[in-house]
Write a protein that holds these residues in place. Structure first.
Motif: not given
Length: 216
Positions: A27-33, A79-84
């Motif tokens: 989910r976090l990955e989709r939000v960052r994308a 943040h778009v550049d962080h996986d947390r």
């Protein structure tokens, strides 16, 4: 030594987030994308449904329109550049953070009379380097009200951020349901239908409301 009552042991499951870590990571990955597509460097999620979607956060008291003693300033920064992500909240919800959320970076507001976390959040995000670009706030969320949102925006802009409306990020991402989410929805529907059928059977002349609720 007094013996501990074990009658209820195993009756209730141990508290835990609603989904597995891999689901929250996806989910976090989709939000960052989506943030990257919308050119948003940092997103602050304040809507209750978005906080739950990202972390499992399910507070019973979301402050809502209580701007004085408990202003609604808790939320999740992505943040778009962080996986947390970073969860900001009051110390009143510490037990919930530890048992029901997938949050690992939890930052509690300094103790004070109003528990207004807007300045604290802005300072923490600036120290992380997360305010060096565009910051999205959920202008279309009912939480927080615009009085608090404007105050928060002022603190962010004072740290050099350019604030834009980021309301569509979570709203769009949440449309696509994962297999795990669909399975939970179907299970919840089965449970809900069973409760409604039981209530329908229990409702009759003279039945007490609590008796019907108990059957449901």
């Amino acid at each position: 030594m007094e013996e501990r009552d074990t009658a209820l042991d195993g009756l209730f499951p141990e508290p835990e987030p609603a989904f597995e870590p891999a689901e929250y990571a996806a989910r976090l990955e989709r939000v960052r994308a989506r943030m990257a597509a919308d050119r948003i460097d940092c997103l602050f999620v304040s809507a209750p449904e978005g906080m739950y979607y990202l972390s499992g956060y399910r507070c019973a008291f979301m402050q809502g329109q209580n701007p004085k003693q408990w202003p609604p300033t808790s939320g999740i920064a992505v943040h778009v550049d962080h996986d947390r992500f970073i969860l900001f909240d009051t110390d009143r919800e510490t037990v919930m953070h530890r048992t029901y959320t997938a949050a690992r970076d939890i930052r509690l507001f300094p103790p004070g009379r109003t528990r207004d976390g807007t300045a604290f959040i802005a300072q923490e995000l600036a120290a992380e380097g997360w305010l060096a670009g565009t910051v999205g706030l959920e202008f279309w969320s009912h939480r927080p009200n615009r009085a608090i949102s404007e105050r928060f925006q002022g603190h962010l802009e004072a740290q050099g951020a350019r604030v834009v409306d980021g309301s569509d990020v979570l709203r769009e991402v949440r449309w696509l349901k994962s297999p795990a989410e669909l399975a939970r929805i179907r299970a919840a529907a089965r449970i809900g239908c069973a409760g409604l059928r039981a209530a329908g059977t229990a409702i009759r002349p003279g039945a007490m409301e609590l008796a019907v609720l108990g059957e449901a």
